[in-house]
Design a protein around this motif. Structure first.
Motif, PDB file in Angstrom:
ATOM      1  N   TRP A 230      15.737  44.659   2.460  1.00 40.67           N
ATOM      2  CA  TRP A 230      14.504  43.807   2.477  1.00 40.67           C
ATOM      3  C   TRP A 230      15.086  43.187   4.335  1.00 40.67           C
ATOM      4  O   TRP A 230      15.984  44.040   4.479  1.00 40.67           O
TER       5      TRP A 230
ATOM      6  N   CYS B  20      14.759  40.512   6.750  1.00 38.54           N
ATOM      7  CA  CYS B  20      14.754  39.439   7.247  1.00 38.54           C
ATOM      8  C   CYS B  20      15.017  38.857   8.285  1.00 38.54           C
ATOM      9  O   CYS B  20      14.889  39.606   9.380  1.00 38.54           O
TER      10      CYS B  20
ATOM     11  N   ASP C  55       9.732  41.183   5.275  1.00 39.22           N
ATOM     12  CA  ASP C  55      10.100  40.135   3.038  1.00 39.22           C
ATOM     13  C   ASP C  55      10.493  39.103   3.245  1.00 39.22           C
ATOM     14  O   ASP C  55       9.862  38.421   2.579  1.00 39.22           O
TER      15      ASP C  55
ATOM     16  N   LEU D 253       5.267  37.734   8.383  1.00 37.93           N
ATOM     17  CA  LEU D 253       5.497  37.798   6.843  1.00 37.93           C
ATOM     18  C   LEU D 253       4.613  39.415   6.730  1.00 37.93           C
ATOM     19  O   LEU D 253       3.362  39.256   7.017  1.00 37.93           O
ATOM     20  N   ARG D 254       5.131  40.164   5.551  1.00 39.23           N
ATOM     21  CA  ARG D 254       4.144  41.061   5.216  1.00 39.23           C
ATOM     22  C   ARG D 254       3.928  40.460   4.171  1.00 39.23           C
ATOM     23  O   ARG D 254       4.323  39.691   3.773  1.00 39.23           O
TER      24      ARG D 254
ATOM     25  N   GLY E 186       5.938  38.985   1.089  1.00 37.16           N
ATOM     26  CA  GLY E 186       6.917  38.267   2.355  1.00 37.16           C
ATOM     27  C   GLY E 186       6.828  36.794   1.623  1.00 37.16           C
ATOM     28  O   GLY E 186       5.362  36.063   1.208  1.00 37.16           O
TER      29      GLY E 186
ATOM     30  N   ARG F 260       5.173  32.545  -1.046  1.00 42.76           N
ATOM     31  CA  ARG F 260       4.741  33.643  -0.421  1.00 42.76           C
ATOM     32  C   ARG F 260       3.390  33.748   0.217  1.00 42.76           C
ATOM     33  O   ARG F 260       2.971  33.617  -0.220  1.00 42.76           O
TER      34      ARG F 260
END
Length: 271
Positions: free
Chosen positions: A44, A46, A106, A131-132, A135, A262
């Motif tokens: 991931w 971060c 992520d 964020l993706r 994510g 999310r």
């Protein structure tokens, strides 16, 4: 942690390291539990926002492994040497004013950051933008207005003094632009930002040796401001510190509200 008047609890002050260690002792286990909830895994990417001390970034680095990435940012990276030697990327960044760092990520995490940032709406947008699709964003902020007493059991003059000094400290925070009721709004704000699967909970220690350490360091860090603003006398501060050292106070923290959500997988608007 950028704001117009400067962060009240300056990372460069000698008490900052003690505060970071106490906050880690009080809240890291809860934070790590939330990381497990969102399913963090090897590989991931971060972003640890407003990192302060190195403990959270170090945990993330160990979890994501050599294929992962951990970026730790703050407006003051004077704490950075320990984190950087552990394989964490450290960058100076003002989350309220600067563009998101190169991502996408992520997981984006901010603890005790946005409550202090004057440009908190812009900061939250920056976190979401980083964020993706798919994510996770985890934001954790205290809500001092939800439970304003540092001694919930105010049964005597020592507890009353502690609560009065805490009221003065929160007045100083408000003067610096802190929003002391921000934590309770996090679930709604994450939904309004377009995140899905939003959940939240709260954690709040009632008494702990780390609470005593945190309060002592905090009072020492702001004692000059308390006296200058007429919120306490030197004698009251010394008496309060002596009461803590004698173990006569059951000191609590403000409720820590943790909210996570999310970015929808179909959200292709990543810049």
């Amino acid at each position: 942690m950028g704001q117009d008047k400067g962060y009240l609890l300056d990372n460069r002050q000698v008490e900052a390291g003690t505060r970071f260690e106490a906050l880690a002792a009080l809240f890291d286990a809860s934070t790590f539990r939330h990381f497990e909830t969102v399913g963090i895994d090897e590989g991931w990417r971060c972003w640890e926002v407003g990192a302060g001390g190195p403990s959270v970034a170090a945990w993330l680095r160990a979890r994501v492994g050599p294929r992962g990435r951990v970026l730790a940012t703050d407006i003051d990276v004077s704490w950075a040497e320990t984190a950087a030697t552990g394989g964490v990327e450290v960058v100076r960044h003002d989350v309220g004013r600067d563009a998101p760092p190169a991502g996408p990520f992520d997981l984006v995490h901010a603890r005790l950051v946005l409550v202090h940032v004057a440009e908190r709406d812009a900061a939250l947008r920056t976190l979401v933008q980083a964020l993706r699709p798919g994510g996770w964003l985890l934001v954790e902020d205290a809500d001092p207005a939800l439970q304003p007493l540092i001694c919930p059991d105010e049964h005597g003059p020592e507890q009353e003094l502690a609560n009065r000094l805490r009221t003065g400290f929160r007045r100083l925070l408000r003067q610096r632009g802190a929003d002391l009721s921000y934590g309770r709004r996090l679930p709604r704000l994450l939904r309004e930002a377009g995140l899905a699967d939003v959940e939240a909970d709260a954690y709040f220690p009632i008494t702990s040796p780390a609470c005593d350490v945190l309060e002592t360091a905090t009072v020492q860090q702001v004692r000059d401001e308390l006296v200058t603003e007429g919120l306490a006398t030197e004698e009251e501060i010394e008496r309060h510190l002596a009461n803590i050292a004698a173990g006569r106070l059951d000191l609590a923290t403000s409720p820590m509200i943790s909210a996570w959500g999310r970015r929808p997988v179909g959200d292709g608007s990543q810049p």
